[in-house]
Design an enzyme around this catalytic site. Structure first.
Site: not given
Ligand code: AMP
Length: 283
Positions: A37, A148-149, A30
């Site tokens: 990311h 995994q977050k 997002m």
């Molecule tokens: P988002 O933009 O928040 O939807 O996240 C996109 C992807 O990045 C998702 O698969 C999340 O699980 C991953 N993600 C977000 N924060 C972390 C983090 N701190 N460590 C690893 N992966 C992450």
């Protein structure tokens, strides 16, 4: 890096890549990109011939009282980051492109979607599954990378892939944290300096539980009690949930066993943060 907004343009790129026999890695995001990311993106660049990163703030996964409008948008900065990482394509459609007027179809992973975060965010995983399945159909990736977050998200999506006979391989990568333990999240930008400090209770409580398990504790109730003590000791924190579950089906576990997920969601004032740890016991 090529920036693509239209589904038909993304499809035509995918057709070309396929005709050249290239493998495709997809990293759905997002935006407001951070090192969490980037760990997924780097893995995709390493493993797949071509990497597609999507940036789409998916309206269907936000509840009516949630932060869709405020969610941080940093497109220009994100584009610079992606170019530096050697990403081949950015797919960044508008909401109307993904959900044109009259849109009706949603994907649900029943039961799994109603637990943990699903209880406090009804409809969230329905939105996540729907958008991710759409992205899989548009981009046709060989591998897609998730963090995994968002442990429950990864488990729900793996179930969707299994149940709907999708060919994509899902790879889940570890949580990236700040040096002091806070899990990186785009929502951390909402935290004031005082709240940022208070937010450390999430990882502190998980570390405490992990420490107890290493010393032999196996009783979920005792672990949750200790975590509650730590979290309730922080005046800015309000627990949404703490759950100890089986990583395969999200069923609650009264005793810790191998592949147990300890997951929590906590409000720091108005900001809802999540964190988790997977317990591997060698017995
Ligand atoms: P988002 O933009 O928040 O939807 O996240 C996109 C992807 O990045 C998702 O698969 C999340 O699980 C991953 N993600 C977000 N924060 C972390 C983090 N701190 N460590 C690893 N992966 C992450």
């Amino acid at each position: 890096m090529k920036i693509i907004a239209a589904i038909k343009d993304m499809r035509s790129v995918v057709r070309d890549l396929r005709s050249q026999g290239k493998t495709i890695g997809l990293v759905p995001t997002m935006g407001c990109l951070h090192e969490g990311h980037l760990s997924l993106i780097r893995e995709s660049v390493k493993k797949a011939d071509s990497t597609v990163v999507s940036i789409f703030i998916n309206p269907t996964q936000f509840g009516p009282a949630e932060d869709f409008k405020e969610y941080p948008r940093e497109m220009r900065q994100d584009i610079g980051i992606l170019e530096k990482e050697g990403v081949d394509y950015l797919f960044a459609p508008e909401a109307e492109e993904m959900y044109p007027e009259g849109y009706k179809t949603y994907v649900e992973v029943s039961d799994f979607q109603d637990r943990l975060c699903g209880r406090s965010r009804p409809g969230h995983f329905r939105g996540v599954c729907t958008v991710v399945l759409k992205l899989f159909n548009i981009v046709d990736p060989d591998i897609s990378f998730f963090g995994q977050k968002d442990a429950q998200q990864a488990i729900v999506l793996e179930k969707m892939v299994q149940d709907l006979d999708l060919e994509v391989k899902i790879e889940v990568l570890p949580i990236i944290r700040e040096e002091d333990g806070l899990a990186l999240s785009s929502r951390n930008t909402y935290l004031s300096p005082e709240e940022r400090k208070a937010a450390l209770v999430l990882s502190k409580s998980l570390n405490a539980a992990q420490g107890m398990i290493e010393k032999g504790e196996r009783d979920s109730e005792s672990l949750i009690r200790r975590m509650k003590e730590i979290l309730n000791g922080e005046p800015l924190a309000k627990i949404d949930y703490i759950e100890i579950v089986d990583i395969d089906n999200l069923n609650p576990l009264t005793k810790i066993e191998n592949k147990t997920l300890i997951a929590l969601a906590v409000f720091i004032k108005k900001v809802r943060l999540i964190d988790n740890v997977i317990i591997h016991i060698k017995e």
